[in-house]
Design a protein around this motif. Structure first.
Motif, PDB file in Angstrom:
ATOM      1  N   PRO A 152     -25.833  45.073  80.453  1.00 46.14           N
ATOM      2  CA  PRO A 152     -26.971  45.981  80.589  1.00 46.14           C
ATOM      3  C   PRO A 152     -28.151  45.633  79.670  1.00 46.14           C
ATOM      4  N   GLU A 153     -27.937  44.685  78.762  1.00 47.90           N
ATOM      5  CA  GLU A 153     -28.976  44.346  77.786  1.00 47.90           C
ATOM      6  C   GLU A 153     -29.986  43.374  78.396  1.00 47.90           C
ATOM      7  N   LEU A 154     -31.269  43.674  78.190  1.00 47.49           N
ATOM      8  CA  LEU A 154     -32.353  42.845  78.717  1.00 47.49           C
ATOM      9  C   LEU A 154     -33.190  42.324  77.559  1.00 47.49           C
ATOM     10  N   PHE A 155     -33.533  41.055  77.630  1.00 44.57           N
ATOM     11  CA  PHE A 155     -34.352  40.423  76.611  1.00 44.57           C
ATOM     12  C   PHE A 155     -35.554  39.792  77.298  1.00 44.57           C
ATOM     13  N   HIS A 156     -36.740  40.187  76.875  1.00 49.23           N
ATOM     14  CA  HIS A 156     -37.992  39.739  77.473  1.00 49.23           C
ATOM     15  C   HIS A 156     -38.673  38.770  76.519  1.00 49.23           C
ATOM     16  N   LEU A 157     -39.257  37.716  77.068  1.00 50.23           N
ATOM     17  CA  LEU A 157     -40.111  36.821  76.297  1.00 50.23           C
ATOM     18  C   LEU A 157     -41.439  36.755  77.036  1.00 50.23           C
ATOM     19  N   ILE A 158     -42.492  37.175  76.350  1.00 46.49           N
ATOM     20  CA  ILE A 158     -43.826  37.234  76.946  1.00 46.49           C
ATOM     21  C   ILE A 158     -44.740  36.290  76.177  1.00 46.49           C
ATOM     22  N   GLU A 159     -45.398  35.424  76.902  1.00 43.18           N
ATOM     23  CA  GLU A 159     -46.443  34.566  76.336  1.00 43.18           C
ATOM     24  C   GLU A 159     -47.756  35.191  76.787  1.00 43.18           C
ATOM     25  N   CYS A 160     -48.581  35.634  75.827  1.00 39.07           N
ATOM     26  CA  CYS A 160     -49.821  36.319  76.186  1.00 39.07           C
ATOM     27  C   CYS A 160     -50.891  36.071  75.130  1.00 39.07           C
ATOM     28  N   ASP A 161     -52.119  36.428  75.473  1.00 32.32           N
ATOM     29  CA  ASP A 161     -53.230  36.276  74.533  1.00 32.32           C
ATOM     30  C   ASP A 161     -53.109  37.286  73.394  1.00 32.32           C
ATOM     31  N   ASP A 162     -52.885  38.556  73.750  1.00 35.95           N
ATOM     32  CA  ASP A 162     -52.858  39.646  72.774  1.00 35.95           C
ATOM     33  C   ASP A 162     -51.983  40.748  73.359  1.00 35.95           C
ATOM     34  N   TYR A 163     -50.801  40.941  72.791  1.00 38.48           N
ATOM     35  CA  TYR A 163     -49.830  41.882  73.351  1.00 38.48           C
ATOM     36  C   TYR A 163     -50.337  43.322  73.353  1.00 38.48           C
ATOM     37  N   GLU A 164     -50.943  43.771  72.256  1.00 36.56           N
ATOM     38  CA  GLU A 164     -51.448  45.142  72.215  1.00 36.56           C
ATOM     39  C   GLU A 164     -52.550  45.353  73.250  1.00 36.56           C
TER      40      GLU A 164
END
Length: 104
Positions: free
Chosen positions: A47-59
């Motif tokens: 049930p555990e999910l791990f996300h990796l996001i490559e972005c300019d600015d997360y906030e």
């Protein structure tokens, strides 16, 4: 920037969660890209999910998506499936996983 997150699927909802992600609305995908995301990968272990996001600015990405109707609808759907959800509130940017080690 690279951001890691942890969410959790409600017990017994794994299949529904995976099915939902085979049907992510194109409008939402485009909104995520416009908000500055270059890549978003989700891994699942039980049930555990791990996300990796490559972005300019997360906030800024969170702020850009928070009030979009397509994202609000998606988050409502995910809210039914997730025990620990992705946080789009003003504090969500501070709820990322800290990096412990990276092979350069």
């Amino acid at each position: 920037m690279r951001v890691a997150l942890h969410t959790r699927i409600r017990p017994g909802r794994e299949r529904e969660y995976e099915q939902a992600h085979r049907e992510v609305p194109a409008e939402l995908v485009e909104a995520i890209r416009r908000a500055g995301a270059h890549e978003w990968t989700i891994w699942r272990s039980g049930p555990e999910l791990f996300h990796l996001i490559e972005c300019d600015d997360y906030e800024a990405l969170l702020a850009s998506l928070a009030d979009l109707p397509v994202n609000i609808a998606w988050q409502a759907r995910m809210g039914e499936l997730l025990e620990v959800s992705h946080d789009y509130s003003g504090e969500g940017g501070a709820k990322t996983l800290p990096a412990v080690w990276r092979l350069p």
